[in-house]
Motif scaffolding. Structure first.
Motif, short mmCIF file in Angstrom:
data_model
loop_
_atom_site.label_atom_id
_atom_site.label_comp_id
_atom_site.label_asym_id
_atom_site.label_seq_id
_atom_site.Cartn_x
_atom_site.Cartn_y
_atom_site.Cartn_z
N CYS A 6 18.31 23.72 -33.59
CA CYS A 6 19.13 23.00 -32.63
C CYS A 6 20.46 23.75 -32.49
CB CYS A 6 19.38 21.57 -33.11
SG CYS A 6 20.56 20.65 -32.09
N TRP A 8 23.31 22.71 -31.97
CA TRP A 8 24.44 21.98 -32.54
C TRP A 8 24.25 21.66 -34.02
CZ3 TRP A 8 22.53 21.12 -27.70
CH2 TRP A 8 23.41 21.37 -26.65
N CYS A 9 23.01 21.42 -34.45
CA CYS A 9 22.75 20.94 -35.80
C CYS A 9 22.14 22.00 -36.72
CB CYS A 9 21.79 19.75 -35.78
SG CYS A 9 22.33 18.43 -34.69
N HIS A 59 16.79 16.79 -29.27
CA HIS A 59 16.88 16.50 -30.70
C HIS A 59 17.04 14.99 -30.85
CE1 HIS A 59 18.75 17.71 -34.82
NE2 HIS A 59 17.59 17.07 -34.93
N CYS A 63 21.21 14.91 -32.94
CA CYS A 63 22.36 14.81 -32.04
C CYS A 63 22.01 14.23 -30.67
CB CYS A 63 23.02 16.17 -31.89
SG CYS A 63 21.95 17.41 -31.12
ZN ZN Z 1 20.88 18.55 -32.83
#
Ligand code: ZN
Length: 97
Positions: A6, A8-9, A59, A63
């Motif tokens: 991901c 962001w994660c 996701h 998120c």
């Molecule tokens: Zn994420």
């Protein structure tokens, strides 16, 4: 089992994600100006390549953000991930396959 990174994660198990189908499908600008065949094409026709495929993923157990994945449909190798609206940069080796 896929390990999907991901944006962001970071890398997470594929069970945390949901695939939203082919990426970069653009809604017709003026739907009233196209015929039923073109509208049906927009709604239902998708590519089904044996090779690299651009897909949208969310996701959903993280998120909850959408992003794009460039994945090889045979090996399931994820070549790269990129955020919606970002330019895709395909590594030279992957583009040659
Ligand atoms: Zn994420």
């Amino acid at each position: 089992m896929l390990l999907i990174p991901c944006p962001w994660c970071g890398p997470r198990d594929e069970t945390e994600f949901r695939c939203g189908g082919e990426a970069h499908i653009v809604r017709p600008h003026d739907p009233d100006s196209i015929d039923d065949t073109q509208w049906a094409s927009y709604l239902f026709l998708r590519t089904n390549p044996k090779g690299l495929h651009r897909e949208r993923w969310v996701h959903r157990h993280g998120c909850r953000r959408w992003f794009n994945v460039l994945r090889h449909t045979v090996s399931h190798e994820i070549v790269c991930v990129y955020k919606i609206g970002e330019q895709i940069i395909v590594p030279a080796q992957a583009a040659a396959e």
